[in-house]
Design a protein around this motif. Structure first.
Motif, PDB file in Angstrom:
ATOM      1  N   GLY A 157       0.779  -1.124  -0.043  1.00  0.00           N
ATOM      2  CA  GLY A 157      -0.130   0.110  -0.185  1.00  0.00           C
ATOM      3  C   GLY A 157       0.917   1.348   0.045  1.00  0.00           C
ATOM      4  N   TYR A 158       0.050   2.350  -0.130  1.00  0.00           N
ATOM      5  CA  TYR A 158       0.589   3.840  -0.094  1.00  0.00           C
ATOM      6  C   TYR A 158      -0.365   4.942   0.275  1.00  0.00           C
ATOM      7  N   GLU A 159       0.551   6.100   0.802  1.00  0.00           N
ATOM      8  CA  GLU A 159      -0.176   7.171   1.562  1.00  0.00           C
ATOM      9  C   GLU A 159      -0.244   8.074   0.744  1.00  0.00           C
ATOM     10  N   GLY A 160      -0.512   9.088   0.625  1.00  0.00           N
ATOM     11  CA  GLY A 160       0.353  10.627   0.210  1.00  0.00           C
ATOM     12  C   GLY A 160      -1.077  11.877   0.534  1.00  0.00           C
ATOM     13  N   ASN A 161      -0.038  12.553   1.147  1.00  0.00           N
ATOM     14  CA  ASN A 161      -0.843  13.712   1.125  1.00  0.00           C
ATOM     15  C   ASN A 161      -0.610  15.061  -0.022  1.00  0.00           C
ATOM     16  N   VAL A 162      -1.827  16.094   0.225  1.00  0.00           N
ATOM     17  CA  VAL A 162      -1.957  16.920  -1.078  1.00  0.00           C
ATOM     18  C   VAL A 162      -2.220  17.993  -0.317  1.00  0.00           C
ATOM     19  N   ILE A 163      -1.926  19.202  -0.677  1.00  0.00           N
ATOM     20  CA  ILE A 163      -3.134  20.521  -0.938  1.00  0.00           C
ATOM     21  C   ILE A 163      -3.018  21.070  -1.837  1.00  0.00           C
ATOM     22  N   VAL A 164      -4.452  20.994  -2.032  1.00  0.00           N
ATOM     23  CA  VAL A 164      -5.339  21.671  -3.042  1.00  0.00           C
ATOM     24  C   VAL A 164      -6.153  22.721  -2.834  1.00  0.00           C
ATOM     25  N   THR A 217       6.998  -0.938   1.614  1.00  0.00           N
ATOM     26  CA  THR A 217       7.970  -1.481   1.173  1.00  0.00           C
ATOM     27  C   THR A 217       8.531  -1.709   0.399  1.00  0.00           C
ATOM     28  N   THR A 218       7.117  -2.991  -0.827  1.00  0.00           N
ATOM     29  CA  THR A 218       7.475  -3.159  -2.220  1.00  0.00           C
ATOM     30  C   THR A 218       6.900  -2.091  -3.141  1.00  0.00           C
ATOM     31  N   VAL A 219       6.761  -0.973  -2.802  1.00  0.00           N
ATOM     32  CA  VAL A 219       6.374   0.339  -3.829  1.00  0.00           C
ATOM     33  C   VAL A 219       7.101   0.602  -4.557  1.00  0.00           C
ATOM     34  N   ASP A 220       7.736   1.395  -5.033  1.00  0.00           N
ATOM     35  CA  ASP A 220       8.278   2.139  -5.934  1.00  0.00           C
ATOM     36  C   ASP A 220       7.850   3.119  -7.023  1.00  0.00           C
ATOM     37  N   GLY A 221       6.430   3.934  -6.417  1.00  0.00           N
ATOM     38  CA  GLY A 221       6.066   4.728  -7.012  1.00  0.00           C
ATOM     39  C   GLY A 221       5.590   4.714  -8.709  1.00  0.00           C
ATOM     40  N   THR A 222       5.676   3.994  -9.374  1.00  0.00           N
ATOM     41  CA  THR A 222       5.987   3.418 -11.228  1.00  0.00           C
ATOM     42  C   THR A 222       4.194   3.404 -11.091  1.00  0.00           C
ATOM     43  N   GLY A 223       3.784   2.896 -10.176  1.00  0.00           N
ATOM     44  CA  GLY A 223       2.345   2.045 -10.305  1.00  0.00           C
ATOM     45  C   GLY A 223       1.258   2.230 -10.237  1.00  0.00           C
ATOM     46  N   LEU A 224       1.052   3.930 -10.126  1.00  0.00           N
ATOM     47  CA  LEU A 224       0.241   4.302  -9.088  1.00  0.00           C
ATOM     48  C   LEU A 224      -1.500   4.187 -10.047  1.00  0.00           C
ATOM     49  N   SER A 240      -2.482  12.427  -9.259  1.00  0.00           N
ATOM     50  CA  SER A 240      -1.910  11.099  -8.457  1.00  0.00           C
ATOM     51  C   SER A 240      -0.828  10.434  -9.171  1.00  0.00           C
ATOM     52  N   ALA A 241      -0.243  11.084 -10.674  1.00  0.00           N
ATOM     53  CA  ALA A 241       0.908   9.831 -11.717  1.00  0.00           C
ATOM     54  C   ALA A 241       1.904   9.975 -10.900  1.00  0.00           C
ATOM     55  N   SER A 242       2.406  10.446 -10.369  1.00  0.00           N
ATOM     56  CA  SER A 242       3.927  10.254  -9.743  1.00  0.00           C
ATOM     57  C   SER A 242       4.122  10.446  -7.898  1.00  0.00           C
TER      58      SER A 242
END
Length: 542
Positions: free
Chosen positions: A204-211, A234-241, A221-223
């Motif tokens: 999994g992954y989590e990301g915070n952003v202000i809009v 641990t296994t997420v490299d950010g290329t398959g979001l 959320s492309a990158s």
């Protein structure tokens, strides 16, 4: 008799190996005991406490950095102990894995034993049923065979077996097997829950952003670079979001007269997945605890604040405008702090050194509902009723060309301390007001826009966490309500023809509370003709 030296050498060499095997076997037995599992479960709960007492880097890295800066002695020590990364620390993970192994090693033999017990027939009756804590002996007018068939038929819902030995009929019955099944379901669901949580942390992954609201630039959320803070598994490299684009069309917040927030709601438009190839946008009302769910992702509304708009008019008449979020300092009134940096427009200063000396910076406070105590600005209410700012205006090198990262909420104090950034004015401005500097530069406070803080979460194991949590509760409920009971009935011919002597005894295998009343009700159901017969309770040693 002479002993062969090779045999002696073999025995001496085998001793350390035997000790090693014995040590490994004893260690495994200790690890897979239920007592060890309970201790590890307690340690896991104990190890979670620092995650609640100290800020966590995965949740709010800015707060962690601020804590370390404010506590120069304690902060680095806690950081080395991984107190700010509790749930990914080596010691927490070790407890987690040991608990997982302990539960599997402890429950697997219990599962095998439970399956065997389900296939086995109830045990034979003890030789003397009158020694049981609860028993009854009565004489009834019926043959042993007919009475045995009647009792077996009345024992519906019990696992039962009937044995015949001449004129003697023996019935064994047991119920409550679901108790152990519920217990096993609870513990295996706990293992499944641990695995699901671990899978979520891995994949999994989590990301915070202000809009910015009200027609702001939006977000895609492309990158990972598109997020203000990104926490990959641990296994997420950010290329398959999973691709999601959204924009906030409107935002509304309701407040009590005391200033406490009642609710937030944002009207958003979004595109996701294959829908990005079309020009169609989907609408959604995003609220707190009512996330947008799309493509296995969840978009949460975490909070909001304000982004003031300033315009700097340089002496040659060219303008620069900027809208940027300011950080709330007081959650009750949303008094916020922030900073902005303005680079002169192209052509104003052809010389790069001269251009850097004429950059403009703003730093100060923003109040959605201003309240002045002399010249000091504070906020009286979190809603936009009478917005104002108290700002310091600087001129000089803001550090935009240094390549050194800077906070968007504060100026680089090193630039001010070195005299490369000089304060030109300190003013309070209400919405629509402006101030003029000595060199003719005009700074105006033009507008205020809401911003929302969003979190995009992806957890492929979320549904399994829910499933295992529900089965845990169901298994716990079954294990607490179902009771193991075992009864025996022995019937043999009485002293008079056509009569039978019935001996009935019962044993509570779990939870003796209420067993006496339950046994009496059971006797009433199985032997309604014996309701007037006395209950005989055996004394110890009889």
């Amino acid at each position: 008799m002479r002993r062969d030296r090779r045999d002696s050498t073999h025995i001496v060499g085998a001793a350390p190996m035997m000790r090693t095997v014995s040590l490994v076997r004893n260690t495994w037995r200790t690890l897979t005991s239920m007592g060890t599992a309970l201790v590890l479960l307690f340690l896991l709960a104990l190890a979670s406490i620092p995650g609640a007492l100290w800020p966590q880097r995965q949740v709010n890295p800015t707060t962690v950095a601020g804590y370390i800066a404010d506590n120069p002695r304690l902060g680095p020590v806690l950081d080395r102990l991984q107190i700010f990364d509790v749930f990914s620390s080596v010691w927490f993970t070790s407890i987690y894995v040991l608990l997982f192994v302990s539960l599997i090693g402890c429950l697997t033999p219990r599962l095998v034993e439970h399956v065997r017990s389900l296939r086995a027939t109830p045990v034979r009756a003890p030789r003397n049923l009158t020694r049981l804590p609860k028993h009854r002996v009565v004489t009834l007018a019926a043959t042993p065979q007919a009475l045995g068939e009647t009792i077996v038929d009345r024992l519906r819902g019990w696992r039962r077996t009937i044995r015949r030995d001449g004129d003697t009929v023996e019935i064994s019955a047991e119920r409550g097997y679901l108790r152990e099944a519920g217990n096993l379901a609870f513990h295996f669901s706990l293992i499944g829950l641990l695995v699901s949580v671990a899978a979520g942390k891995l994949f999994g992954y989590e990301g915070n952003v202000i809009v910015l609201a009200d027609g702001g630039p939006g977000f895609c959320s492309a990158s990972p670079a598109a997020f203000d803070a990104f926490r990959p598994g641990t296994t997420v490299d950010g290329t398959g979001l999973y691709p999601i684009c959204l924009r906030v069309n409107d935002f509304a917040a309701d407040f009590l007269p005391s200033g406490q927030a009642v609710g937030f709601a944002a009207k958003i438009s979004y595109q996701a997945g294959e829908g990005l190839e079309s020009a169609q946008w989907n609408s959604y009302d995003l609220k707190v605890n009512e996330p947008l769910r799309v493509g296995g992702n969840r978009v949460y509304l975490l909070g909001h604040g304000y982004a003031p708009t300033f315009t700097v008019t340089f002496p040659d008449g060219q303008r620069r405008s900027q809208t940027l979020q300011w950080q709330p300092e007081e959650l009750q009134t949303l008094l916020s702090s922030g900073a902005m940096r303005f680079d002169p427009p192209a052509g104003s200063f052809p010389d790069p050194d001269e251009r850097r000396k004429n950059q403009i910076a703003i730093e100060g406070l923003f109040a959605p509902t201003q309240r002045l105590e002399g010249t000091l600005l504070s906020s009286a209410f979190p809603a936009l009723q009478d917005p104002a700012v108290a700002i310091d205006i600087y001129k000089g090198d803001t550090g935009l060309d240094t390549g050194r990262p800077q906070s968007i909420f504060a100026l680089d104090q090193r630039m001010i301390g070195q005299g490369r950034l000089t304060r030109m004015a300190r003013v309070n401005l209400s919405l629509g007001e402006q101030t003029r500097l000595a060199d003719g530069t005009v700074v105006s406070f033009d507008a205020v826009t809401d911003f929302v803080s969003l979190q995009v979460s992806h957890d492929p194991a979320q549904i399994w966490v829910l499933v295992f949590s529900m089965t845990m509760m169901a298994g716990l409920l079954v294990s607490l309500t179902v009771r193991r009971r075992r009864i025996w009935v022995r019937i043999h011919a009485g002293e008079q023809p056509g009569q039978s002597m019935v001996e009935m005894g019962g044993l509570a295998r779990t939870d003796n509370a209420g067993w006496g009343e339950e046994f009496d009700r059971l006797v009433l159901r199985l032997l309604p003709e014996a309701t007037q017969a006395p209950v005989r309770t055996a004394q110890a040693g009889t």
